[in-house]
Design a protein around this motif. Structure first.
Motif, PDB file in Angstrom:
ATOM      1  N   ASP A   1      82.411 -44.943  68.949  1.00 50.31           N
ATOM      2  CA  ASP A   1      81.803 -44.624  70.132  1.00 50.31           C
ATOM      3  C   ASP A   1      81.197 -43.449  70.072  1.00 50.31           C
ATOM      4  O   ASP A   1      80.066 -43.298  70.371  1.00 50.31           O
ATOM      5  N   LEU A   2      81.685 -42.463  69.314  1.00 51.49           N
ATOM      6  CA  LEU A   2      81.587 -40.897  68.198  1.00 51.49           C
ATOM      7  C   LEU A   2      79.830 -42.043  67.102  1.00 51.49           C
ATOM      8  O   LEU A   2      78.927 -41.349  67.636  1.00 51.49           O
ATOM      9  N   MET A   3      80.108 -43.081  66.220  1.00 50.92           N
ATOM     10  CA  MET A   3      79.133 -43.880  65.724  1.00 50.92           C
ATOM     11  C   MET A   3      77.568 -44.169  67.609  1.00 50.92           C
ATOM     12  O   MET A   3      76.618 -43.285  66.544  1.00 50.92           O
ATOM     13  N   ALA A   4      77.828 -44.645  67.789  1.00 47.36           N
ATOM     14  CA  ALA A   4      77.138 -45.104  69.040  1.00 47.36           C
ATOM     15  C   ALA A   4      76.336 -43.723  70.169  1.00 47.36           C
ATOM     16  O   ALA A   4      75.102 -43.707  69.665  1.00 47.36           O
ATOM     17  N   GLN A   5      77.551 -42.386  69.687  1.00 45.97           N
ATOM     18  CA  GLN A   5      76.473 -41.086  70.327  1.00 45.97           C
ATOM     19  C   GLN A   5      75.669 -40.304  69.014  1.00 45.97           C
ATOM     20  O   GLN A   5      74.470 -39.939  69.497  1.00 45.97           O
ATOM     21  N   VAL A   6      75.715 -40.613  68.271  1.00 45.06           N
ATOM     22  CA  VAL A   6      75.177 -39.878  66.831  1.00 45.06           C
ATOM     23  C   VAL A   6      73.868 -40.645  66.902  1.00 45.06           C
ATOM     24  O   VAL A   6      72.750 -40.380  66.918  1.00 45.06           O
ATOM     25  N   MET A   7      73.906 -42.741  67.555  1.00 44.32           N
ATOM     26  CA  MET A   7      72.395 -42.992  67.190  1.00 44.32           C
ATOM     27  C   MET A   7      72.181 -42.358  68.203  1.00 44.32           C
ATOM     28  O   MET A   7      70.416 -42.374  68.341  1.00 44.32           O
ATOM     29  N   LYS A   8      72.374 -42.650  70.106  1.00 36.56           N
ATOM     30  CA  LYS A   8      71.840 -42.780  70.437  1.00 36.56           C
ATOM     31  C   LYS A   8      70.826 -40.946  70.578  1.00 36.56           C
ATOM     32  O   LYS A   8      69.844 -41.451  71.189  1.00 36.56           O
ATOM     33  N   ASN A   9      71.393 -39.791  70.116  1.00 32.24           N
ATOM     34  CA  ASN A   9      71.050 -38.442  69.968  1.00 32.24           C
ATOM     35  C   ASN A   9      69.731 -39.031  69.080  1.00 32.24           C
ATOM     36  O   ASN A   9      68.728 -38.153  69.426  1.00 32.24           O
ATOM     37  N   GLN A  10      69.366 -39.879  68.447  1.00 32.27           N
ATOM     38  CA  GLN A  10      67.902 -39.714  67.857  1.00 32.27           C
ATOM     39  C   GLN A  10      67.010 -41.190  68.461  1.00 32.27           C
ATOM     40  O   GLN A  10      66.265 -41.905  67.641  1.00 32.27           O
ATOM     41  N   GLY A  11      67.282 -41.441  69.870  1.00 30.50           N
ATOM     42  CA  GLY A  11      66.358 -42.475  70.349  1.00 30.50           C
ATOM     43  C   GLY A  11      66.986 -43.837  69.426  1.00 30.50           C
ATOM     44  O   GLY A  11      66.104 -44.795  69.457  1.00 30.50           O
ATOM     45  N   LYS A  12      67.821 -44.359  68.886  1.00 28.96           N
ATOM     46  CA  LYS A  12      68.550 -45.081  68.281  1.00 28.96           C
ATOM     47  C   LYS A  12      69.862 -46.073  69.030  1.00 28.96           C
ATOM     48  O   LYS A  12      70.503 -44.916  69.596  1.00 28.96           O
ATOM     49  N   GLU A  13      70.022 -47.739  68.541  1.00 33.20           N
ATOM     50  CA  GLU A  13      71.634 -47.795  69.398  1.00 33.20           C
ATOM     51  C   GLU A  13      71.677 -48.493  68.525  1.00 33.20           C
ATOM     52  O   GLU A  13      71.133 -49.048  67.280  1.00 33.20           O
ATOM     53  N   LEU A  14      73.369 -48.558  68.422  1.00 33.80           N
ATOM     54  CA  LEU A  14      74.234 -49.046  67.774  1.00 33.80           C
ATOM     55  C   LEU A  14      74.448 -50.809  67.792  1.00 33.80           C
ATOM     56  O   LEU A  14      74.655 -50.476  69.267  1.00 33.80           O
ATOM     57  N   PRO A  15      74.836 -50.994  67.465  1.00 30.63           N
ATOM     58  CA  PRO A  15      74.177 -52.248  66.958  1.00 30.63           C
ATOM     59  C   PRO A  15      75.504 -52.868  67.832  1.00 30.63           C
ATOM     60  O   PRO A  15      76.516 -52.313  66.885  1.00 30.63           O
ATOM     61  N   ASP A  16      76.376 -54.648  67.988  1.00 33.79           N
ATOM     62  CA  ASP A  16      77.340 -54.757  68.427  1.00 33.79           C
ATOM     63  C   ASP A  16      77.707 -55.378  67.367  1.00 33.79           C
ATOM     64  O   ASP A  16      79.089 -55.468  67.316  1.00 33.79           O
ATOM     65  N   ASP A  17      76.675 -55.578  66.562  1.00 38.06           N
ATOM     66  CA  ASP A  17      77.603 -56.593  65.350  1.00 38.06           C
ATOM     67  C   ASP A  17      77.579 -55.559  63.908  1.00 38.06           C
ATOM     68  O   ASP A  17      76.976 -54.779  63.915  1.00 38.06           O
ATOM     69  N   ASP A  18      79.059 -55.697  63.393  1.00 41.47           N
ATOM     70  CA  ASP A  18      79.667 -54.885  63.115  1.00 41.47           C
ATOM     71  C   ASP A  18      78.918 -55.053  61.014  1.00 41.47           C
ATOM     72  O   ASP A  18      79.490 -54.107  61.060  1.00 41.47           O
ATOM     73  N   SER A  19      78.476 -55.792  61.248  1.00 44.46           N
ATOM     74  CA  SER A  19      77.998 -56.459  59.732  1.00 44.46           C
ATOM     75  C   SER A  19      76.454 -55.488  59.980  1.00 44.46           C
ATOM     76  O   SER A  19      75.343 -56.137  58.638  1.00 44.46           O
ATOM     77  N   ALA A  20      76.123 -55.360  60.514  1.00 43.58           N
ATOM     78  CA  ALA A  20      74.669 -54.654  60.580  1.00 43.58           C
ATOM     79  C   ALA A  20      74.848 -53.629  59.532  1.00 43.58           C
ATOM     80  O   ALA A  20      75.190 -52.667  59.717  1.00 43.58           O
ATOM     81  N   ASP A  21      73.378 -53.986  58.582  1.00 40.76           N
ATOM     82  CA  ASP A  21      72.796 -52.933  57.465  1.00 40.76           C
ATOM     83  C   ASP A  21      72.838 -51.829  57.998  1.00 40.76           C
ATOM     84  O   ASP A  21      71.353 -51.573  58.948  1.00 40.76           O
ATOM     85  N   LEU A  22      72.980 -50.909  57.000  1.00 39.35           N
ATOM     86  CA  LEU A  22      73.168 -49.713  58.019  1.00 39.35           C
ATOM     87  C   LEU A  22      71.640 -49.314  57.862  1.00 39.35           C
ATOM     88  O   LEU A  22      70.834 -47.963  58.801  1.00 39.35           O
ATOM     89  N   ARG A  23      70.859 -49.396  56.838  1.00 40.69           N
ATOM     90  CA  ARG A  23      69.162 -49.026  56.036  1.00 40.69           C
ATOM     91  C   ARG A  23      68.873 -50.130  57.658  1.00 40.69           C
ATOM     92  O   ARG A  23      67.703 -49.228  58.255  1.00 40.69           O
ATOM     93  N   THR A  24      68.799 -51.291  57.991  1.00 40.55           N
ATOM     94  CA  THR A  24      68.237 -51.803  58.826  1.00 40.55           C
ATOM     95  C   THR A  24      68.051 -51.393  59.966  1.00 40.55           C
ATOM     96  O   THR A  24      67.354 -50.965  60.936  1.00 40.55           O
ATOM     97  N   ILE A  25      69.019 -50.558  61.154  1.00 41.43           N
ATOM     98  CA  ILE A  25      69.450 -49.814  61.634  1.00 41.43           C
ATOM     99  C   ILE A  25      69.210 -48.415  62.051  1.00 41.43           C
ATOM    100  O   ILE A  25      69.481 -47.388  62.694  1.00 41.43           O
ATOM    101  N   GLY A  26      68.527 -48.135  60.915  1.00 42.17           N
ATOM    102  CA  GLY A  26      68.770 -46.000  60.158  1.00 42.17           C
ATOM    103  C   GLY A  26      69.346 -45.550  60.600  1.00 42.17           C
ATOM    104  O   GLY A  26      68.911 -44.013  60.823  1.00 42.17           O
ATOM    105  N   PHE A  27      70.299 -45.673  59.904  1.00 40.30           N
ATOM    106  CA  PHE A  27      71.565 -44.519  59.777  1.00 40.30           C
ATOM    107  C   PHE A  27      71.654 -44.402  58.565  1.00 40.30           C
ATOM    108  O   PHE A  27      72.367 -44.795  57.728  1.00 40.30           O
ATOM    109  N   ARG A  28      71.985 -42.948  58.419  1.00 37.85           N
ATOM    110  CA  ARG A  28      71.319 -42.099  56.951  1.00 37.85           C
ATOM    111  C   ARG A  28      72.148 -42.073  56.694  1.00 37.85           C
ATOM    112  O   ARG A  28      73.640 -40.937  57.395  1.00 37.85           O
TER     113      ARG A  28
END
Length: 83
Positions: free
Chosen positions: A11-38
């Motif tokens: 939930d905290l990770m989703a908030q961090v991403m939301k603050n940047q206009g991004k969305e945390l995918p439901d899939d835990d195998s999502a690649d961080l570079r692909t979703i823009g999590f730096r």
């Protein structure tokens, strides 16, 4: 020590991403570079976990190099809380 569950860290990770206009995918195998999590996002997330738990997280750079997916971030931060 007040520790957070994997779901609470997510939930905290989703908030961090939301603050940047991004969305945390439901899939835990999502690649961080692909979703823009730096590394700066990881730092912000770690600080939020510290604020919520009232405890400092101690981690090293080699451990961070292993992190590539959403699930890796969640597992890493949950594990750190138990150390």
């Amino acid at each position: 020590m007040n520790s957070l569950s994997r779901s609470q860290v997510r939930d905290l990770m989703a908030q961090v991403m939301k603050n940047q206009g991004k969305e945390l995918p439901d899939d835990d195998s999502a690649d961080l570079r692909t979703i823009g999590f730096r590394s700066l996002d990881f730092s912000e997330l770690a600080l939020r976990v510290e604020d919520e738990t009232g405890e400092e997280l101690n981690f090293d750079a080699p451990g961070l190099r292993q992190i590539a997916t959403v699930g890796d971030v969640l597992d890493f931060l949950v594990q750190l809380q138990s150390e």
